[in-house]
Design a protein around this motif. Sequence first.
Motif, PDB file in Angstrom:
ATOM      1  N   TYR A  46       7.446  69.300 121.935  1.00 15.62           N
ATOM      2  CA  TYR A  46       8.774  69.812 122.513  1.00 15.62           C
ATOM      3  C   TYR A  46       9.752  68.650 122.717  1.00 15.62           C
ATOM      4  O   TYR A  46       9.470  67.512 123.241  1.00 15.62           O
ATOM      5  N   GLU A  74      14.549  72.595 117.712  1.00 16.86           N
ATOM      6  CA  GLU A  74      13.052  72.381 117.443  1.00 16.86           C
ATOM      7  C   GLU A  74      13.102  70.916 116.554  1.00 16.86           C
ATOM      8  O   GLU A  74      13.966  71.083 115.358  1.00 16.86           O
ATOM      9  N   SER A 311      11.963  73.983 126.032  1.00 21.34           N
ATOM     10  CA  SER A 311      11.457  74.623 124.656  1.00 21.34           C
ATOM     11  C   SER A 311      11.663  76.013 124.793  1.00 21.34           C
ATOM     12  O   SER A 311      11.136  76.615 126.102  1.00 21.34           O
ATOM     13  N   ARG A 317       7.352  79.107 115.392  1.00 19.88           N
ATOM     14  CA  ARG A 317       7.749  77.814 115.411  1.00 19.88           C
ATOM     15  C   ARG A 317       6.872  77.002 114.497  1.00 19.88           C
ATOM     16  O   ARG A 317       5.575  77.039 114.401  1.00 19.88           O
ATOM     17  N   HIS A 328       5.233  79.395 119.936  1.00 19.44           N
ATOM     18  CA  HIS A 328       5.385  79.065 121.377  1.00 19.44           C
ATOM     19  C   HIS A 328       5.771  80.311 121.981  1.00 19.44           C
ATOM     20  O   HIS A 328       6.793  80.758 121.933  1.00 19.44           O
TER      21      HIS A 328
END
Length: 453
Positions: A46, A74, A311, A317, A328
């Motif tokens: 993160y 991200e 995050s 992800r 996530h």
Amino acid sequence: MVRQIKSLNIEKNKFKIPYFSILGSLVIIILFILLWRPLNFGRTVYVPLNSQAQTTVTDKSTIDVGEGRVEIAEAQSNSDNVTESSDEPEDQIAPDEIDEIIDGKDNNTVQYTISRGDTLHAILLRYNVSKKDVFLLTNKYKQLANLRIGQQISWTTDDNHNLQNLTWAISSNNIRVYEKSGDKFVETSETAENVSQENKVITGVIKSSFVADARKSGLTSNEIGIITRALQWRLDFRKLQIGDKFSVVLTREKHGDRLSKSQLLGVRFKNGTKDYYAILADDGKYYDVNGASLSQSFFRYPLAKQARVSSGFNPRRLHPVTKVVTPHNGVDFAVSRGTPVLSVGNGEVVIAKYSGSAGNYVAIRHGRQYMTTYMHLDKILVKQGQQVKQGDKIGLSGNTGRSTGPHLHFELHINNKPVNPLTASLPINEGLTGKSKKAFLAKVKQIQSQLTF
């Protein structure tokens, strides 16, 4: 001259550097860093929103937080200035027979009555139906946005949650069926013939478990699921006692010999000396005999004050280091160690312990359909089996488990599936008022008189 040289040697010794001591200290520090730093494989990275690290953004999303909006990036970092964590607890909650009925796992078929605020997209995702199939169906058939309160839909999935078919009962003699054919859905219409409707009162006594005894009394899995969802906040079905009683008033519609749909009008449970009621209102929702809501409201955030989201929720992800899709399944809040963590709703603590990479871990079950989890806590303040109320302090945030920075990892599960807690549709504790309540109370008198044992 001798005295002068001696004086210089004395001054030199005053500033002599303890090289071996410094070298030893450096070795200890390096070993500590190497042993403390977890492996990167299989872990989610993160990037804090205020990080100064050089990054290459691979995906972006924007979410609503309170009155503002937060952009979550991200990113792949070229610096070590990142927060890493792994959020996979070792302890999982084993589903029971009621979970399987609510999820439709006992026969992969679910029947659902539309209530206020429902959309087909939201309903199917809530029941773990494949997102790809939901998109294929709703994108092609726009009329499915016209669901009305009280109408019924039913669907069947395979063991991998792929949608096989969906039936929409617009009225008693107008039924739409959507069958999966290859990579698309095909619509057909049915005009029901030989339609018959009957009102029934089904009663039973608890002799072993509610599910088993309800089936013996003649209730279908779908009807059992409706009952458990309606009363999930008031009654713990696992704690029903031998000799407890239940009574159900419902209507069933048949097409020939086939049961096409049923509607639960009211239910009553006698648990010890207490009575629990759920009565259907005109808005498609269930209330108690006074028109009070049977639902429970939730806090959107598990903290006393709004915190930065470091995050966001992202089930697809892409891991910035391994390039492997690593879900996530929650939201990370960037809070300092020792920040109080609050339960977002009333419920029962089902796990409260250190659990592998999740560190100090608390899981709370809210009713039958909802569960929240809180990870990497510095300290746990509750015990397994404890009943907590909305806003109770359950722990202090920390950095335990596989985590290299203080934060709170928070998850919300609906029907045993992780969803985005910042955007998920949550129940509202809102009772009836005005004309709606007056009409409902008139209906209660009629239904309640039939709920005898």
